[in-house]
Design a protein around this motif. Structure first.
Motif, PDB file in Angstrom:
ATOM      1  N   ALA A  22       6.932  14.633   2.603  1.00 37.67           N
ATOM      2  CA  ALA A  22       6.160  13.649   3.378  1.00 37.67           C
ATOM      3  C   ALA A  22       4.998  14.275   4.124  1.00 37.67           C
ATOM      4  CB  ALA A  22       7.084  12.923   4.359  1.00 37.67           C
ATOM      5  N   ARG A  23       4.969  15.613   4.219  1.00 41.13           N
ATOM      6  CA  ARG A  23       3.878  16.297   4.917  1.00 41.13           C
ATOM      7  C   ARG A  23       2.784  16.776   3.959  1.00 41.13           C
ATOM      8  NH1 ARG A  23       7.835  20.467   7.790  1.00 41.13           N
ATOM      9  NH2 ARG A  23       8.604  20.315   5.642  1.00 41.13           N
ATOM     10  N   SER A  24       3.018  16.644   2.655  1.00 43.23           N
ATOM     11  CA  SER A  24       2.012  17.087   1.688  1.00 43.23           C
ATOM     12  C   SER A  24       0.871  16.083   1.605  1.00 43.23           C
ATOM     13  CB  SER A  24       2.642  17.286   0.305  1.00 43.23           C
ATOM     14  OG  SER A  24       3.052  16.044  -0.236  1.00 43.23           O
ATOM     15  N   ASN A  25      -0.194  16.482   0.954  1.00 37.15           N
ATOM     16  CA  ASN A  25      -1.394  15.647   0.881  1.00 37.15           C
ATOM     17  C   ASN A  25      -1.157  14.368   0.079  1.00 37.15           C
ATOM     18  OD1 ASN A  25      -2.875  17.537   2.316  1.00 37.15           O
ATOM     19  ND2 ASN A  25      -3.527  18.623   0.471  1.00 37.15           N
ATOM     20  N   ILE A  26      -1.797  13.297   0.509  1.00 36.05           N
ATOM     21  CA  ILE A  26      -1.778  12.051  -0.257  1.00 36.05           C
ATOM     22  C   ILE A  26      -2.808  12.174  -1.373  1.00 36.05           C
ATOM     23  CG2 ILE A  26      -2.212   9.568  -0.196  1.00 36.05           C
ATOM     24  CD1 ILE A  26      -1.375   9.597   2.746  1.00 36.05           C
ATOM     25  N   VAL A  27      -2.373  11.923  -2.613  1.00 36.78           N
ATOM     26  CA  VAL A  27      -3.300  12.026  -3.745  1.00 36.78           C
ATOM     27  C   VAL A  27      -3.805  10.662  -4.197  1.00 36.78           C
ATOM     28  CG1 VAL A  27      -2.355  14.206  -4.556  1.00 36.78           C
ATOM     29  CG2 VAL A  27      -1.373  12.057  -5.393  1.00 36.78           C
ATOM     30  N   SER A  28      -3.063   9.596  -3.828  1.00 36.18           N
ATOM     31  CA  SER A  28      -3.511   8.256  -4.202  1.00 36.18           C
ATOM     32  C   SER A  28      -2.713   7.211  -3.426  1.00 36.18           C
ATOM     33  CB  SER A  28      -3.336   8.019  -5.711  1.00 36.18           C
ATOM     34  OG  SER A  28      -3.870   6.765  -6.095  1.00 36.18           O
ATOM     35  N   MET A  29      -3.291   6.005  -3.337  1.00 36.59           N
ATOM     36  CA  MET A  29      -2.596   4.859  -2.763  1.00 36.59           C
ATOM     37  C   MET A  29      -2.468   3.797  -3.857  1.00 36.59           C
ATOM     38  SD  MET A  29      -2.149   5.900   0.341  1.00 36.59           S
ATOM     39  CE  MET A  29      -1.559   4.407   1.144  1.00 36.59           C
ATOM     40  N   MET A  30      -1.310   3.188  -3.968  1.00 37.65           N
ATOM     41  CA  MET A  30      -1.049   2.214  -5.015  1.00 37.65           C
ATOM     42  C   MET A  30      -0.774   0.831  -4.440  1.00 37.65           C
ATOM     43  SD  MET A  30      -1.126   3.382  -8.148  1.00 37.65           S
ATOM     44  CE  MET A  30      -1.737   4.991  -8.640  1.00 37.65           C
TER      45      MET A  30
ATOM     46  N   CYS B 105       0.868  -1.180   0.000  1.00 38.37           N
ATOM     47  CA  CYS B 105       0.000   0.000   0.000  1.00 38.37           C
ATOM     48  C   CYS B 105       0.906   1.231   0.000  1.00 38.37           C
ATOM     49  CB  CYS B 105      -0.905  -0.026   1.220  1.00 38.37           C
ATOM     50  SG  CYS B 105      -2.463   0.821   1.004  1.00 38.37           S
ATOM     51  N   VAL B 106       1.153   1.801  -1.173  1.00 42.16           N
ATOM     52  CA  VAL B 106       2.178   2.830  -1.360  1.00 42.16           C
ATOM     53  C   VAL B 106       1.535   4.201  -1.533  1.00 42.16           C
ATOM     54  CG1 VAL B 106       4.131   3.560  -2.764  1.00 42.16           C
ATOM     55  CG2 VAL B 106       3.680   1.124  -2.435  1.00 42.16           C
ATOM     56  N   GLU B 107       2.050   5.182  -0.793  1.00 41.34           N
ATOM     57  CA  GLU B 107       1.518   6.538  -0.866  1.00 41.34           C
ATOM     58  C   GLU B 107       2.091   7.319  -2.040  1.00 41.34           C
ATOM     59  OE1 GLU B 107       2.730   8.191   2.827  1.00 41.34           O
ATOM     60  OE2 GLU B 107       1.219   7.137   4.017  1.00 41.34           O
ATOM     61  N   ILE B 108       1.241   8.036  -2.746  1.00 43.47           N
ATOM     62  CA  ILE B 108       1.660   9.026  -3.733  1.00 43.47           C
ATOM     63  C   ILE B 108       1.187  10.382  -3.228  1.00 43.47           C
ATOM     64  CG2 ILE B 108       1.428   9.848  -6.103  1.00 43.47           C
ATOM     65  CD1 ILE B 108       1.230   7.042  -7.032  1.00 43.47           C
ATOM     66  N   ARG B 109       2.125  11.330  -3.110  1.00 35.66           N
ATOM     67  CA  ARG B 109       1.807  12.614  -2.504  1.00 35.66           C
ATOM     68  C   ARG B 109       1.781  13.744  -3.527  1.00 35.66           C
ATOM     69  NH1 ARG B 109       1.457  12.658   2.982  1.00 35.66           N
ATOM     70  NH2 ARG B 109       2.124  10.707   4.014  1.00 35.66           N
ATOM     71  N   GLU B 110       1.153  14.821  -3.139  1.00 35.99           N
ATOM     72  CA  GLU B 110       0.951  15.961  -4.024  1.00 35.99           C
ATOM     73  C   GLU B 110       2.267  16.627  -4.406  1.00 35.99           C
ATOM     74  OE1 GLU B 110      -2.217  19.660  -4.192  1.00 35.99           O
ATOM     75  OE2 GLU B 110      -1.451  19.004  -2.243  1.00 35.99           O
ATOM     76  N   ARG B 111       3.199  16.677  -3.460  1.00 37.32           N
ATOM     77  CA  ARG B 111       4.511  17.284  -3.671  1.00 37.32           C
ATOM     78  C   ARG B 111       5.586  16.368  -3.091  1.00 37.32           C
ATOM     79  NH1 ARG B 111       1.518  21.031  -1.207  1.00 37.32           N
ATOM     80  NH2 ARG B 111       2.797  20.905   0.690  1.00 37.32           N
TER      81      ARG B 111
END
Length: 265
Positions: free
Chosen positions: A208-216, A199-205
């Motif tokens: 690590a403090r930016s918003n999560i835009v999707s999980m892969m 379950c991998v996080e993809i962030r807006e920027r």
């Protein structure tokens, strides 16, 4: 991505007609019965080989669709056991999830496919697919175990192998080149990556403090649009033209590999 809508799939490896299925969010833990899926001389030594599929349930961590979070569900797994040379004792060669209690790939199958390593024997190909995506992996059976090389998860119309065994998109663009010595695929000019982890996080920027835009999910094939070597982040594009940033330790520029070791006699 796994859905339940009935259409005909045209995939990179073969053409398969899917039976219609009703869309449902109800929990479903029904499993197929055990069966022999391959019954032929796999290693060309003149002795019969048999592979049996059996099924079991195990918890899995998966992205929660329509939410940038993860959840633990009951995963549906298939286990393939090889009974080589007519022996009564088998060896497990693959255990793979093909879905969960909420949704499953319509099709999963194990077949003899291509001789990728040039030893005169065809490798086993495990394929899973539905109306939105496909996932494949090759099994290299060795004396001490089985090496599984993952081609990854791609959206339809999917990916296939060309005459050089390079992995390419449906439109012909090469994703990764086949390396026969290492028995894996390497990203073409580092323009594509495979995700690592359940379950991998993809962030807006690249922060690590930016918003999560999707999980892969693991083994997703993503396109690289920018790499920041100093920060440890990779800019990636994922389905529907969306973009974001992923940590470098969550990606690989070579196809993921796993190994099952056989117990010594």
């Amino acid at each position: 991505m796994i859905k339940s809508l009935g259409i005909a799939l045209i995939i990179g490896f073969s053409s398969i007609s899917c039976l219609p299925a009703l869309a449902s969010t109800k929990t479903n833990l029904e499993l197929p019965k055990s069966e022999t899926v391959i019954n032929e001389d796999i290693d060309n030594n003149g002795k019969p080989d048999r592979i049996v599929a059996s099924y079991f349930i195990r918890p899995v961590l998966v992205p929660k669709y329509d939410s940038n979070a993860c959840q633990t569900l009951s995963g549906k797994f298939v286990r393939y056991t090889l009974y080589a040379d007519g022996q009564q004792t088998g060896k497990v060669i693959l255990e793979q999830s093909y879905g969960t209690s909420l949704a499953s790939y319509w099709i999963h199958k194990l077949t003899l496919d291509k001789d990728l390593d040039g030893n005169g024997r065809k490798e086993l190909l495990f394929y899973m697919g539905d109306d939105t995506s496909q996932e494949s992996m090759y099994l290299f059976i060795k004396p001490d175990g089985v090496k599984t090389v993952y081609l990854g998860v791609t959206d339809l119309p999917g990916a296939s192998l060309n005459e050089n065994f390079d992995l390419q998109f449906f439109r012909g663009e090469v994703i990764a080149q086949w390396n026969q010595i290492e028995q894996l695929w390497k990203s073409q000019n580092k323009r594509y990556v495979w995700t690592l982890g359940d379950c991998v996080e993809i962030r807006e920027r690249p922060d690590a403090r930016s918003n999560i835009v999707s999980m892969m999910s693991k083994h997703e094939v993503l396109t690289v649009f920018q790499s920041q070597t100093d920060s440890g982040w990779i800019g990636v594009e994922f389905p529907y033209g969306k973009k974001g940033w992923i940590k470098k330790n969550n990606i690989s520029f070579t196809s993921p590999v796993s190994m099952i070791r056989f117990a010594k006699p």
